[in-house]
Design an enzyme around this catalytic site. Sequence first.
Site, PDB file in Angstrom:
ATOM      1  N   HIS A 164      33.745  43.369  26.268  1.00  0.00           N
ATOM      2  CA  HIS A 164      33.011  43.711  27.337  1.00  0.00           C
ATOM      3  C   HIS A 164      32.987  42.339  28.453  1.00  0.00           C
ATOM      4  CE1 HIS A 164      31.991  47.488  25.340  1.00  0.00           C
ATOM      5  NE2 HIS A 164      31.606  46.457  24.325  1.00  0.00           N
ATOM      6  N   SER A 285      47.455  28.137  49.620  1.00  0.00           N
ATOM      7  CA  SER A 285      47.086  29.372  50.680  1.00  0.00           C
ATOM      8  C   SER A 285      47.395  28.770  51.896  1.00  0.00           C
ATOM      9  CB  SER A 285      45.630  29.301  50.673  1.00  0.00           C
ATOM     10  OG  SER A 285      45.143  30.070  51.948  1.00  0.00           O
ATOM     11  N   LYS A 291      42.800  25.837  48.099  1.00  0.00           N
ATOM     12  CA  LYS A 291      43.011  26.699  47.131  1.00  0.00           C
ATOM     13  C   LYS A 291      44.466  26.270  46.271  1.00  0.00           C
ATOM     14  CE  LYS A 291      41.931  30.041  46.459  1.00  0.00           C
ATOM     15  NZ  LYS A 291      41.929  31.368  47.124  1.00  0.00           N
ATOM     16  N   GLU A 298      49.735  36.213  38.345  1.00  0.00           N
ATOM     17  CA  GLU A 298      49.335  37.405  38.985  1.00  0.00           C
ATOM     18  C   GLU A 298      50.840  38.155  39.388  1.00  0.00           C
ATOM     19  OE1 GLU A 298      45.527  35.696  41.710  1.00  0.00           O
ATOM     20  OE2 GLU A 298      47.811  35.619  42.451  1.00  0.00           O
TER      21      GLU A 298
END
Length: 477
Positions: A164, A285, A291, A298
Amino acid sequence: MPPKKTLNQTKTWSSRFNEPVADLVKQFTASVSFDRRLADYDIIGSIAHSRMLADQEIISETDYVEIKNGLEKIQKEIKKGDFEWSIDAEDVHLNIEKRLIELIGEAGKKLHTGRSRNDQVATDIRLYLREAVHETADRINNLQLALVKLASENINTIMPGFTHLQVAQPITFGHHLMAYYEMLKRDKERLIDCEKRVNTLPLGGAALAGTSYNIKPEKVAIALGFNRICNNSLDSVSDRDFAIEYCSFSAILLMHLSRICEEIVLWMTPNFQFITLPDRLCTGSSIMPQKKNPDVPELVRGKTGRVNGNLIALLTLMKSQPLAYNKDNQEDKEPLFDSVDTVLTSLIIFEQLINGIKVNSARMKEAVKKGHATATDLADSLVKKGVSFREAHGIVANVVHYAESQNIELADLPLKKLREFCPMIDNSIKKSLSILSSVNSKNHIGGTSPQQVGNAIQSAKLELEEFSIMQKKKSMF
Ligand code: ARG
């Protein structure tokens, strides 16, 4: 004599028609823009077919030699980019045949004897996919090697195992990585299994019923390295289940990759900091200068969507198609090509990703110290002293409740305090609360102890070695 047609007909089959096909229909039905990718397979298939025709004395040996030389010339033209593809000739098959006739004349017109584009295209896709299966298997093997290498460097690296996404029990990072090794092993098995069905020759099915010439598909099968020939002509020209199998394998593979992608993304966040990736594998970014984004995992995660889509496209394409060939099947290629391309690029980049991972073992260890990760070990130790598991579970739940209220970790509670909850707790039981002893105690096949993970890595290395030897043998044919 019937009157000779004066229409400006360009199609191979157009003599039967009273007017030219509308431009829109020509564009709509042509597949050459995407099936030209099958050109090499089409040519080797045609050479094998014409060899068999000559062996069976259906065409002469001279015709065969001319056809073979002509096709090889076309192959070179295509490679050099000199071949003129045209949608007037509809697809890869007719483009090549048309050029062959231009080059060698009469003999070229005999190539299509005893076959149809229906069995021809099915053969081409199978040849293409057989090669793709081989390459995919190699790539999976390489990725597995990268995982095993990283796992072997992290047999003793302890991290929290999650359920979880909450800290559950201590595990080793090596063990975690080997879980992905196992997933990929099953993916590779699925892939290799589908190869049997891919590697079956449909040529001879002709349009749908077979052919009246004295053909010998067995000879073509041997020449092209097919394991067997299709037993039913209607089935052979129409079904694309073998391509669906590859797409189904791809969907499962990408689903597995998407899981590790998700973890890599999480592990890279400032909250986890379990790993870092080299700058060359990340992107920045355009607005936030600080970033460093994990775009690669992804994107691989995102590509799961398109391979799932390709699988559904092919399943839907095949559904309810009456026997035998229908033009619907022309739609099989783009989804299949896309799945193959997506799988191959994802596997290649993923191997680099795994090789680029730098492990922050200190952070992993720190994280496992939070969340009472050895609570189950405490319960298990009580069970070993004769307490029933349910009771032990209750005792430890009370201890955890107390530790939480004091904002202290279970493993940091003094023995005296622990004994207030259960007098059976002694020093040796308290030791079981250590992370190292927790990990070491899971010492059976499939467990997380460094010893077991070491064994799993050893067998994995052997499996991978055996697999690549087998692949090399296969590619010799
Ligand atoms: N381009 C076609 C395809 O991809 C080749 C087969 C054409 N057969 C036919 N009967 N029109 O399926």
